[in-house]
Design a protein around this motif. Structure first.
Motif, mmCIF file in Angstrom:
data_model
loop_
_atom_site.group_PDB
_atom_site.id
_atom_site.type_symbol
_atom_site.label_atom_id
_atom_site.label_comp_id
_atom_site.label_asym_id
_atom_site.label_seq_id
_atom_site.Cartn_x
_atom_site.Cartn_y
_atom_site.Cartn_z
ATOM 1 N N LEU A 7 -14.209 6.911 -1.372
ATOM 2 C CA LEU A 7 -13.016 6.077 -1.320
ATOM 3 C C LEU A 7 -11.896 6.685 -2.157
ATOM 4 C CD1 LEU A 7 -14.665 2.543 -1.668
ATOM 5 C CD2 LEU A 7 -13.635 3.505 0.400
ATOM 6 N N ASP A 8 -12.242 7.150 -3.338
ATOM 7 C CA ASP A 8 -11.228 7.764 -4.206
ATOM 8 C C ASP A 8 -10.636 9.012 -3.550
ATOM 9 O OD1 ASP A 8 -11.710 5.807 -6.102
ATOM 10 O OD2 ASP A 8 -13.068 7.052 -7.297
ATOM 11 N N ARG A 9 -11.484 9.808 -2.901
ATOM 12 C CA ARG A 9 -11.004 11.026 -2.249
ATOM 13 C C ARG A 9 -10.087 10.698 -1.080
ATOM 14 N NH1 ARG A 9 -13.156 13.918 1.954
ATOM 15 N NH2 ARG A 9 -15.184 12.864 1.827
ATOM 16 N N MET A 10 -10.442 9.688 -0.324
ATOM 17 C CA MET A 10 -9.608 9.287 0.819
ATOM 18 C C MET A 10 -8.241 8.799 0.349
ATOM 19 S SD MET A 10 -11.312 9.747 3.698
ATOM 20 C CE MET A 10 -10.859 8.543 4.954
ATOM 21 N N VAL A 11 -8.209 8.046 -0.736
ATOM 22 C CA VAL A 11 -6.948 7.546 -1.272
ATOM 23 C C VAL A 11 -6.100 8.690 -1.805
ATOM 24 C CG1 VAL A 11 -5.893 6.123 -3.073
ATOM 25 C CG2 VAL A 11 -7.836 5.238 -1.767
ATOM 26 N N ALA A 12 -6.737 9.605 -2.528
ATOM 27 C CA ALA A 12 -6.003 10.737 -3.082
ATOM 28 C C ALA A 12 -5.374 11.569 -1.976
ATOM 29 C CB ALA A 12 -6.930 11.595 -3.937
ATOM 30 N N ARG A 13 -6.110 11.821 -0.914
ATOM 31 C CA ARG A 13 -5.556 12.572 0.215
ATOM 32 C C ARG A 13 -4.403 11.813 0.856
ATOM 33 N NH1 ARG A 13 -9.242 13.568 5.443
ATOM 34 N NH2 ARG A 13 -8.868 11.329 5.617
ATOM 35 N N SER A 14 -4.557 10.522 0.990
ATOM 36 C CA SER A 14 -3.512 9.711 1.610
ATOM 37 C C SER A 14 -2.213 9.776 0.814
ATOM 38 C CB SER A 14 -3.987 8.260 1.732
ATOM 39 O OG SER A 14 -2.989 7.450 2.295
ATOM 40 N N LEU A 15 -2.317 9.651 -0.493
ATOM 41 C CA LEU A 15 -1.125 9.692 -1.342
ATOM 42 C C LEU A 15 -0.481 11.072 -1.326
ATOM 43 C CD1 LEU A 15 -2.505 7.693 -4.379
ATOM 44 C CD2 LEU A 15 -0.726 6.916 -2.807
ATOM 45 N N GLU A 16 -1.307 12.106 -1.316
ATOM 46 C CA GLU A 16 -0.789 13.471 -1.352
ATOM 47 C C GLU A 16 -0.122 13.867 -0.049
ATOM 48 O OE1 GLU A 16 -2.450 18.080 -1.755
ATOM 49 O OE2 GLU A 16 -3.825 16.383 -1.930
ATOM 50 N N ARG A 17 -0.649 13.393 1.071
ATOM 51 C CA ARG A 17 -0.235 13.897 2.372
ATOM 52 C C ARG A 17 0.710 12.971 3.122
ATOM 53 N NH1 ARG A 17 -0.626 18.956 2.612
ATOM 54 N NH2 ARG A 17 -0.950 18.970 4.865
ATOM 55 N N SER A 18 1.214 11.916 2.475
ATOM 56 C CA SER A 18 2.157 11.022 3.147
ATOM 57 C C SER A 18 3.338 10.716 2.242
ATOM 58 C CB SER A 18 1.467 9.712 3.555
ATOM 59 O OG SER A 18 1.057 8.977 2.405
ATOM 60 N N ASP A 19 4.488 10.471 2.854
ATOM 61 C CA ASP A 19 5.679 10.048 2.132
ATOM 62 C C ASP A 19 5.687 8.523 2.066
ATOM 63 O OD1 ASP A 19 8.605 10.505 1.178
ATOM 64 O OD2 ASP A 19 8.770 9.061 2.832
ATOM 65 N N ALA A 20 5.894 7.973 0.889
ATOM 66 C CA ALA A 20 5.776 6.521 0.701
ATOM 67 C C ALA A 20 6.742 5.735 1.591
ATOM 68 C CB ALA A 20 5.994 6.165 -0.765
ATOM 69 N N ALA A 71 0.822 -1.211 0.000
ATOM 70 C CA ALA A 71 0.000 0.000 0.000
ATOM 71 C C ALA A 71 0.857 1.262 0.000
ATOM 72 C CB ALA A 71 -0.926 0.006 1.210
ATOM 73 N N ALA A 72 2.122 1.122 0.349
ATOM 74 C CA ALA A 72 3.008 2.284 0.339
ATOM 75 C C ALA A 72 3.090 2.901 -1.056
ATOM 76 C CB ALA A 72 4.397 1.891 0.832
ATOM 77 N N HIS A 73 3.029 2.064 -2.098
ATOM 78 C CA HIS A 73 3.182 2.577 -3.463
ATOM 79 C C HIS A 73 2.059 2.143 -4.403
ATOM 80 C CE1 HIS A 73 5.242 -1.361 -3.351
ATOM 81 N NE2 HIS A 73 4.742 -1.509 -4.561
ATOM 82 N N ARG A 74 1.031 1.485 -3.871
ATOM 83 C CA ARG A 74 -0.084 1.051 -4.715
ATOM 84 C C ARG A 74 -1.397 1.659 -4.208
ATOM 85 N NH1 ARG A 74 1.029 -3.516 -7.985
ATOM 86 N NH2 ARG A 74 -1.203 -3.992 -8.015
ATOM 87 N N ALA A 75 -1.948 2.575 -4.997
ATOM 88 C CA ALA A 75 -3.186 3.255 -4.603
ATOM 89 C C ALA A 75 -4.333 2.268 -4.436
ATOM 90 C CB ALA A 75 -3.549 4.310 -5.645
ATOM 91 N N GLU A 76 -4.353 1.237 -5.299
ATOM 92 C CA GLU A 76 -5.459 0.285 -5.217
ATOM 93 C C GLU A 76 -5.456 -0.493 -3.907
ATOM 94 O OE1 GLU A 76 -2.367 -1.657 -8.060
ATOM 95 O OE2 GLU A 76 -3.012 0.350 -7.429
ATOM 96 N N ASN A 77 -4.265 -0.697 -3.329
ATOM 97 C CA ASN A 77 -4.194 -1.370 -2.035
ATOM 98 C C ASN A 77 -4.753 -0.480 -0.932
ATOM 99 O OD1 ASN A 77 -2.593 -3.005 -3.728
ATOM 100 N ND2 ASN A 77 -1.414 -3.762 -1.992
ATOM 101 N N ARG A 78 -4.412 0.792 -0.992
ATOM 102 C CA ARG A 78 -4.950 1.716 0.014
ATOM 103 C C ARG A 78 -6.479 1.748 -0.078
ATOM 104 N NH1 ARG A 78 -0.689 6.656 1.148
ATOM 105 N NH2 ARG A 78 1.178 5.631 0.350
ATOM 106 N N ARG A 79 -6.970 1.781 -1.294
ATOM 107 C CA ARG A 79 -8.422 1.829 -1.484
ATOM 108 C C ARG A 79 -9.090 0.567 -0.945
ATOM 109 N NH1 ARG A 79 -12.931 1.275 -4.865
ATOM 110 N NH2 ARG A 79 -13.903 3.242 -5.532
ATOM 111 N N ALA A 80 -8.480 -0.589 -1.191
ATOM 112 C CA ALA A 80 -9.047 -1.859 -0.727
ATOM 113 C C ALA A 80 -9.092 -1.915 0.797
ATOM 114 C CB ALA A 80 -8.239 -3.034 -1.278
#
Length: 268
Positions: free
Chosen positions: A158-171, A134-143
């Motif tokens: 779900l898409d919004r939560m994933v987008a925020r997660s990717l934007e606001r965290s370092d992998a 999930a560190a580098h796969r958006a689909e895992n975060r969404r799941a």
């Protein structure tokens, strides 16, 4: 551990000081849905970004719950907060419990919102791969978000939560944090703590369910309590913000009502 000032924002000017610590998927913006309805007269809330998130996205560190507890105590000193309460969501709930081991005398109350237990949350097999990647796969975060909120939330959310997660965290930090919150077992250091401790569990969360809280939180803390939100999963701030604010602030406010030396026990 290197000294670091956690980026933060303070809401309210009440005498009861409270840290709000985010979880694995988001920075302090995770608390945005509850901000309009907080009691800013009774409480002062400091929302923080842990290392690797938000304004601390590029901060170096070990990315552990133990390091985060030290960071919070240092921030409390900087703010002039001698005693304070802590709210922690998911991974942040583990950080809140770390404070029980590090500075129990400074804590008024702790609240875990779908908190990771102090014993960690060991992962194995396909589940371990799902979370690690999930560190580098958006689909895992969404799941993961979809599963832990009951599988019936809108796709756009779900898409919004994933987008925020990717934007606001370092992998890299995101991946390192996983090892700490899932693998560290410090339950022996906190079991028996007499600090009043509330666990808030979402009935729709199959991972950190009310039953998990009964086996861990309520078993360890003599003054532990459990509140179950029937319409929430793992993300109560987004799913049921008003219900969350009410149950958390009622618990925090009881500290003032009961007074020093009162029996603050009770279990649900």
């Amino acid at each position: 551990m290197t000294s670091f000032v956690l980026p933060h924002e303070v809401h309210g000017d009440g005498a009861h000081k409270v840290f709000a610590v985010h979880g694995w998927f988001a920075d302090r913006s995770a608390y945005t849905p509850v901000l309009p309805d907080l009691d800013r007269t009774s409480f002062s809330y400091a929302l923080v970004d842990l290392r690797g998130y938000g304004e601390a996205r590029d901060a170096t560190g070990t990315y552990t719950t133990a390091e985060a507890a030290v960071d919070l105590v240092e921030l409390a000193d900087r703010l002039g907060w001698r005693r304070f309460s802590v709210i922690g969501h998911s991974m942040g709930g583990a950080v809140a419990q770390r404070l029980l081991a590090l500075a129990p005398g400074r804590l008024r109350r702790i609240v875990g919102v779908s908190p990771v237990p102090a014993s960690g949350l060991p992962l194995a097999g396909e589940q371990a791969a799902l979370f690690s990647d999930a560190a580098h796969r958006a689909e895992n975060r969404r799941a993961i978000i979809d599963f832990t909120t009951g599988g019936d939330r809108p796709a756009a959310w779900l898409d919004r939560m994933v987008a925020r997660s990717l934007e606001r965290s370092d992998a890299k930090a995101f991946r390192a944090w996983l090892d700490s919150w899932s693998g560290d077992d410090f339950s022996a250091e906190v079991a028996g703590s007499r600090v009043p401790a509330l666990a808030v569990a979402g009935a729709l969360d199959p991972a950190l369910s009310p039953e998990v809280m009964r086996r861990t939180w309520l078993a360890w803390y003599p003054h532990g309590r459990l509140a179950v939100l029937p319409r929430a999963g793992h993300c109560a701030m987004d799913e049921t913000p008003l219900e969350l604010v009410r149950v958390v602030e009622d618990f925090l406010r009881a500290d003032d009502a009961e007074g020093p030396g009162a029996d603050r026990g009770g279990r649900a």
